[in-house]
Design a protein around this motif. Structure first.
Motif, PDB file in Angstrom:
ATOM      1  N   CYS A   9       0.852  -1.190   0.000  1.00  0.00           N
ATOM      2  CA  CYS A   9       0.000   0.000   0.000  1.00  0.00           C
ATOM      3  C   CYS A   9       0.891   1.244   0.000  1.00  0.00           C
ATOM      4  O   CYS A   9       1.917   1.289   0.662  1.00  0.00           O
ATOM      5  CB  CYS A   9      -0.883  -0.023   1.239  1.00  0.00           C
ATOM      6  SG  CYS A   9      -1.809   1.479   1.518  1.00  0.00           S
ATOM      7  N   SER A  11       0.231   4.111   1.174  1.00  0.00           N
ATOM      8  CA  SER A  11       0.100   4.972   2.332  1.00  0.00           C
ATOM      9  C   SER A  11       1.305   4.742   3.248  1.00  0.00           C
ATOM     10  O   SER A  11       1.619   3.604   3.567  1.00  0.00           O
ATOM     11  CB  SER A  11      -1.193   4.640   3.066  1.00  0.00           C
ATOM     12  OG  SER A  11      -1.481   5.665   3.963  1.00  0.00           O
ATOM     13  N   CYS A  14       1.943   1.877   6.051  1.00  0.00           N
ATOM     14  CA  CYS A  14       0.891   0.858   6.008  1.00  0.00           C
ATOM     15  C   CYS A  14       1.495  -0.480   5.586  1.00  0.00           C
ATOM     16  O   CYS A  14       2.158  -0.578   4.574  1.00  0.00           O
ATOM     17  CB  CYS A  14      -0.210   1.279   5.040  1.00  0.00           C
ATOM     18  SG  CYS A  14      -1.493   0.042   4.884  1.00  0.00           S
ATOM     19  N   ASN A  16      -0.092  -3.211   4.693  1.00  0.00           N
ATOM     20  CA  ASN A  16      -0.984  -4.037   3.872  1.00  0.00           C
ATOM     21  C   ASN A  16      -0.516  -4.148   2.428  1.00  0.00           C
ATOM     22  O   ASN A  16       0.068  -3.226   1.875  1.00  0.00           O
ATOM     23  CB  ASN A  16      -2.400  -3.466   3.884  1.00  0.00           C
ATOM     24  CG  ASN A  16      -2.991  -3.506   5.269  1.00  0.00           C
ATOM     25  OD1 ASN A  16      -2.670  -4.379   6.064  1.00  0.00           O
ATOM     26  ND2 ASN A  16      -3.846  -2.543   5.565  1.00  0.00           N
ATOM     27  N   CYS A  23      -4.377  -0.118  -0.148  1.00  0.00           N
ATOM     28  CA  CYS A  23      -5.157  -1.220   0.402  1.00  0.00           C
ATOM     29  C   CYS A  23      -6.607  -0.770   0.549  1.00  0.00           C
ATOM     30  O   CYS A  23      -6.928   0.410   0.448  1.00  0.00           O
ATOM     31  CB  CYS A  23      -4.578  -1.647   1.753  1.00  0.00           C
ATOM     32  SG  CYS A  23      -4.814  -0.435   3.060  1.00  0.00           S
ATOM     33  N   HIS A  26      -7.269   2.172   2.936  1.00  0.00           N
ATOM     34  CA  HIS A  26      -6.796   3.478   2.489  1.00  0.00           C
ATOM     35  C   HIS A  26      -7.494   3.920   1.217  1.00  0.00           C
ATOM     36  O   HIS A  26      -7.628   5.114   0.958  1.00  0.00           O
ATOM     37  CB  HIS A  26      -5.274   3.454   2.308  1.00  0.00           C
ATOM     38  CG  HIS A  26      -4.561   3.532   3.619  1.00  0.00           C
ATOM     39  ND1 HIS A  26      -3.764   2.531   4.077  1.00  0.00           N
ATOM     40  CD2 HIS A  26      -4.586   4.494   4.557  1.00  0.00           C
ATOM     41  CE1 HIS A  26      -3.305   2.882   5.279  1.00  0.00           C
ATOM     42  NE2 HIS A  26      -3.790   4.063   5.583  1.00  0.00           N
TER      43      HIS A  26
HETATM   44 ZN   LIG Z   1      -2.973   0.923   3.423  1.00  0.00          ZN
END
Ligand SMILES: [Zn+2]
Ligand SMILES: [Zn+2]
Length: 114
Positions: A9, A11, A14, A16, A23, A26
């Motif tokens: 991800c 972000s 993050c 994920n 993800c 987000h």
């Molecule tokens: Zn994320």
């Protein structure tokens, strides 16, 4: 549809993995942000303006850690210059005293509450 390789991800911080840039969680946060702007083009123009951008940059330089995390004893890199009293609620747009640095998680929590 063929399976796409999973990417982290975008972000910051993050953990994920996702087939898209962000993800699930987000992506939803981004969509909410987008909708908020769509409802208010004037606000969007403000956030895209060079004066605000310069101010946000200064804020993050002055206060590079998330203020809320810091208050709880955590060290998180701030990514967002946030209006303490939001513009929607009549907060001053260009007043440095109305700004705080927040990480993405804290900012999402705050905007969800508003
Ligand atoms: Zn994320
Ligand atoms: Zn935080």
């Amino acid at each position: 549809m063929p399976n796409k390789p999973l990417k982290p991800c975008r972000s910051p911080g993050c953990p994920n993995l996702s087939e898209e840039y962000y993800c699930e969680r987000h992506r939803r946060a981004k969509a909410a942000e987008y909708n908020q702007f769509r409802r208010d083009p004037e606000l969007q123009a403000f956030y895209n303006g060079s004066r605000w951008r310069a101010m946000a940059k200064r804020q993050l330089k002055r206060q590079p850690l998330c203020g809320r995390c810091l208050a709880e004893g955590r060290l998180s890199a701030a990514r967002i210059a946030d209006h303490i009293v939001s513009i929607k609620n009549g907060g001053a747009r260009y007043d440095a005293d109305n700004l705080q640095s927040l990480c993405v998680a804290c900012h999402n929590k705050k905007t969800a509450k508003e």
